[in-house]
Design a protein around this motif. Structure first.
Motif, PDB file in Angstrom:
ATOM      1  N   UNK A   1       0.848  -1.439   0.093  1.00  0.00           N
ATOM      2  CA  UNK A   1       0.087   0.085   0.180  1.00  0.00           C
ATOM      3  C   UNK A   1       0.998   1.363   0.132  1.00  0.00           C
ATOM      4  N   UNK A   2       2.115   1.129   0.465  1.00  0.00           N
ATOM      5  CA  UNK A   2       2.868   2.343   0.561  1.00  0.00           C
ATOM      6  C   UNK A   2       3.393   2.679  -0.756  1.00  0.00           C
ATOM      7  N   UNK A   3       3.843   1.357  -1.498  1.00  0.00           N
ATOM      8  CA  UNK A   3       4.114   1.710  -3.025  1.00  0.00           C
ATOM      9  C   UNK A   3       3.174   2.126  -3.662  1.00  0.00           C
ATOM     10  N   UNK A   4       1.962   1.590  -3.567  1.00  0.00           N
ATOM     11  CA  UNK A   4       0.787   2.141  -4.453  1.00  0.00           C
ATOM     12  C   UNK A   4       0.499   3.500  -4.157  1.00  0.00           C
ATOM     13  N   UNK A   5       0.454   4.167  -2.940  1.00  0.00           N
ATOM     14  CA  UNK A   5       0.296   5.528  -2.553  1.00  0.00           C
ATOM     15  C   UNK A   5       1.583   6.614  -3.216  1.00  0.00           C
ATOM     16  N   UNK A   6       2.738   5.903  -3.263  1.00  0.00           N
ATOM     17  CA  UNK A   6       3.957   6.462  -3.785  1.00  0.00           C
ATOM     18  C   UNK A   6       3.781   6.956  -5.409  1.00  0.00           C
ATOM     19  N   UNK A   7       3.050   5.654  -5.974  1.00  0.00           N
ATOM     20  CA  UNK A   7       2.941   5.637  -7.355  1.00  0.00           C
ATOM     21  C   UNK A   7       1.839   6.398  -7.582  1.00  0.00           C
ATOM     22  N   UNK A   8       0.722   6.507  -6.870  1.00  0.00           N
ATOM     23  CA  UNK A   8      -0.224   7.292  -7.292  1.00  0.00           C
ATOM     24  C   UNK A   8       0.093   8.776  -7.203  1.00  0.00           C
ATOM     25  N   UNK A   9       0.822   9.147  -6.282  1.00  0.00           N
ATOM     26  CA  UNK A   9       1.362  10.651  -6.089  1.00  0.00           C
ATOM     27  C   UNK A   9       2.258  11.060  -7.104  1.00  0.00           C
ATOM     28  N   UNK A  10       3.097  10.142  -7.547  1.00  0.00           N
ATOM     29  CA  UNK A  10       3.927  10.579  -8.755  1.00  0.00           C
ATOM     30  C   UNK A  10       2.837  10.557 -10.024  1.00  0.00           C
ATOM     31  N   UNK A  11       2.008   9.767 -10.120  1.00  0.00           N
ATOM     32  CA  UNK A  11       1.008   9.782 -11.163  1.00  0.00           C
ATOM     33  C   UNK A  11       0.108  11.061 -11.169  1.00  0.00           C
ATOM     34  N   UNK A  12      -0.113  11.712 -10.134  1.00  0.00           N
ATOM     35  CA  UNK A  12      -0.962  12.745  -9.967  1.00  0.00           C
ATOM     36  C   UNK A  12      -0.222  13.821 -10.765  1.00  0.00           C
ATOM     37  N   UNK A  13       1.268  14.144 -10.192  1.00  0.00           N
ATOM     38  CA  UNK A  13       2.176  15.033 -10.600  1.00  0.00           C
ATOM     39  C   UNK A  13       2.420  14.911 -12.148  1.00  0.00           C
ATOM     40  N   UNK A  14       2.669  13.728 -12.548  1.00  0.00           N
ATOM     41  CA  UNK A  14       2.789  13.498 -13.995  1.00  0.00           C
ATOM     42  C   UNK A  14       1.717  13.829 -14.882  1.00  0.00           C
ATOM     43  N   UNK A  15       0.595  13.286 -14.458  1.00  0.00           N
ATOM     44  CA  UNK A  15      -0.747  13.403 -15.284  1.00  0.00           C
ATOM     45  C   UNK A  15      -1.281  15.076 -15.461  1.00  0.00           C
ATOM     46  N   UNK A  16      -1.080  15.756 -14.401  1.00  0.00           N
ATOM     47  CA  UNK A  16      -1.357  17.126 -14.298  1.00  0.00           C
ATOM     48  C   UNK A  16      -0.295  17.859 -14.956  1.00  0.00           C
ATOM     49  N   UNK A  17       0.682  17.541 -15.026  1.00  0.00           N
ATOM     50  CA  UNK A  17       1.907  18.266 -15.790  1.00  0.00           C
ATOM     51  C   UNK A  17       1.839  18.148 -17.440  1.00  0.00           C
ATOM     52  N   UNK A  18       1.366  16.682 -17.715  1.00  0.00           N
ATOM     53  CA  UNK A  18       1.409  16.513 -19.000  1.00  0.00           C
ATOM     54  C   UNK A  18      -0.157  17.046 -19.698  1.00  0.00           C
TER      55      UNK A  18
END
Length: 158
Positions: free
Chosen positions: A116-133
């Protein structure tokens, strides 16, 4: 004069003029529909990057929450089905040694907190990348729409 009275005029020749009589038969009371389809042509010549950024941020947060819940449900089902114990058994037979006294356990390396920690980290990185894109693509669209004119849509009413 009231609305129920009919107004009549008399011409110089003595003819009486009034409103045309209602010639609609009583049985024909259905509304008339037009067979013409209305169409509107729209051109999207510019999108607001700030609005695109806010929208992509909210959609990526929603996607991150859905991913987190889905991983939690799948991980819980894997644990409840006994798959982790089966993997432990297979790895113990493959990696067992006569001199090794400590058993190999998958739970020592992969547990619910780590997943769940890895999933949370992946979700946060995904939010930043998708918003920037999303924001970068809005700027790129505005640049290309200035040159090419933008997207043209035709909306039709059925």
């Amino acid at each position: 004069m009231t609305d129920t009275q009919r107004q009549e005029w008399e011409t110089a020749s003595g003819m009486r003029l009034g409103p045309a009589p209602d010639r609609t038969p009583a049985s024909d009371t259905r509304p008339r529909t037009s067979t013409r389809t209305r169409r509107a042509r729209l051109r999207i010549s510019r999108v607001d990057p700030w609005s695109v950024m806010k929208t992509s941020f909210l959609f990526s947060i929603a996607a991150g929450i859905m991913m987190w819940v889905a991983v939690y449900v799948v991980w819980t089902l894997i644990g409840a089905s006994g798959m982790i114990e089966a993997i432990n058994g297979v790895l113990t037979t493959l990696l067992s040694n006569d001199q090794d006294q400590s058993p190999f356990r998958v739970e020592d390396f992969v547990n619910t907190n780590k997943v769940m920690g890895f999933t949370t980290l992946f979700a946060v990185v995904n939010v930043v990348i998708l918003t920037a894109l999303g924001t970068i693509f809005a700027f790129l669209y505005n640049l290309s729409a200035g040159i090419l004119g933008g997207l043209e849509l035709t909306l039709a009413e059925d």
